[in-house]
Scaffold this motif. Structure first.
Motif, PDB file in Angstrom:
ATOM      1  N   ARG A   3     -20.982  33.512 -16.187  1.00 38.14           N
ATOM      2  CA  ARG A   3     -21.659  34.787 -16.456  1.00 38.14           C
ATOM      3  C   ARG A   3     -20.590  35.866 -16.655  1.00 38.14           C
ATOM      4  N   ILE A   4     -20.513  36.370 -17.888  1.00 45.86           N
ATOM      5  CA  ILE A   4     -19.500  37.359 -18.245  1.00 45.86           C
ATOM      6  C   ILE A   4     -20.201  38.630 -18.682  1.00 45.86           C
ATOM      7  N   LEU A   5     -19.869  39.727 -18.030  1.00 47.85           N
ATOM      8  CA  LEU A   5     -20.439  41.029 -18.335  1.00 47.85           C
ATOM      9  C   LEU A   5     -19.407  41.830 -19.115  1.00 47.85           C
ATOM     10  N   ILE A   6     -19.810  42.358 -20.270  1.00 45.60           N
ATOM     11  CA  ILE A   6     -18.914  43.122 -21.138  1.00 45.60           C
ATOM     12  C   ILE A   6     -19.450  44.546 -21.255  1.00 45.60           C
ATOM     13  N   VAL A   7     -18.619  45.519 -20.850  1.00 46.32           N
ATOM     14  CA  VAL A   7     -18.986  46.933 -20.904  1.00 46.32           C
ATOM     15  C   VAL A   7     -17.875  47.709 -21.602  1.00 46.32           C
ATOM     16  N   GLY A   8     -18.188  48.941 -21.969  1.00 48.13           N
ATOM     17  CA  GLY A   8     -17.196  49.811 -22.597  1.00 48.13           C
ATOM     18  C   GLY A   8     -17.872  50.888 -23.407  1.00 48.13           C
ATOM     19  N   ASN A   9     -17.072  51.743 -23.980  1.00 47.62           N
ATOM     20  CA  ASN A   9     -17.551  52.872 -24.753  1.00 47.62           C
ATOM     21  C   ASN A   9     -18.317  52.405 -25.990  1.00 47.62           C
ATOM     22  N   SER A  10     -19.142  53.267 -26.521  1.00 50.34           N
ATOM     23  CA  SER A  10     -19.778  52.993 -27.812  1.00 50.34           C
ATOM     24  C   SER A  10     -18.680  52.905 -28.857  1.00 50.34           C
ATOM     25  N   GLY A  11     -18.783  51.930 -29.732  1.00 46.25           N
ATOM     26  CA  GLY A  11     -17.765  51.739 -30.759  1.00 46.25           C
ATOM     27  C   GLY A  11     -16.518  51.020 -30.275  1.00 46.25           C
ATOM     28  N   ALA A  12     -16.508  50.589 -29.017  1.00 46.88           N
ATOM     29  CA  ALA A  12     -15.330  49.910 -28.466  1.00 46.88           C
ATOM     30  C   ALA A  12     -15.200  48.477 -28.970  1.00 46.88           C
ATOM     31  N   GLY A  13     -16.322  47.882 -29.372  1.00 48.03           N
ATOM     32  CA  GLY A  13     -16.305  46.499 -29.825  1.00 48.03           C
ATOM     33  C   GLY A  13     -16.953  45.535 -28.851  1.00 48.03           C
ATOM     34  N   LYS A  14     -17.803  46.048 -27.966  1.00 48.69           N
ATOM     35  CA  LYS A  14     -18.455  45.194 -26.962  1.00 48.69           C
ATOM     36  C   LYS A  14     -19.270  44.077 -27.599  1.00 48.69           C
TER      37      LYS A  14
END
Length: 170
Positions: A3-14
């Protein structure tokens, strides 16, 4: 890693990174935007969304992308790894603006039907504020809900590519 959770800014490439990671590891992909937004950019009731996220996070295997800080308490304890996609905010802002007019963005797999790419002032303000406001909240949520959770921070596409290449192939 199951289970991998990917977060970040909009436009970051999530979402792009999530697709690559899910394909490479052979894991189901969950774009939270597809579960949150209703046609016409209508938001669900918070309790309804939390219930849905709890069910998604309870699954055995996933790669999940999306911020939704109000559900980090449900997702972080279930995650095996948090990936913070963290390029500089000016790059994120340029990507957000560019994809608004990119004809390929009309069929983004991470957005539900009836929610075409859009820009508004609040969204444009969110991007430069992410590093000061949202990133610290994500890291505080990790400390509160999953202090032993490994965190990978990717500040560039080159770092993301190298990290993806280090993952086992399913």
């Amino acid at each position: 890693m199951r289970r991998i959770l990917i977060v970040g800014n909009s436009g970051a490439g999530k979402s792009t990174l999530a697709r690559v990671v899910a394909r490479r590891l052979g894991l189901p992909l969950i774009h939270l935007d597809r579960h949150y937004w209703r046609p016409g950019w209508i938001a669900p009731a918070p309790a309804e969304f939390r219930t849905e996220v709890a069910a998604l996070a309870a699954r055995q295997h996933w790669v999940m992308d999306g911020n939704y800080a109000g559900t980090l308490d449900l997702r972080l304890p279930r995650a095996d790894l948090l990936v913070l996609v963290d390029p500089p905010w000016p790059l994120c802002l340029a990507r957000v603006i560019r994809r608004r007019w990119d004809p390929r963005a009309a069929d983004r797999p991470d957005l539900p039907d009836g929610c075409p790419e859009r820009l508004d002032l609040d969204f444009l303000r969110y991007v430069p504020r992410y590093p000061r406001r949202s990133r610290p909240r994500v890291l505080a949520a990790v400390a509160a809900h999953a202090p032993a959770l490994p965190v990978v921070r990717l500040g560039s596409r080159r770092q993301a590519d190298r990290w993806c290449e280090s993952l086992p192939v399913a």
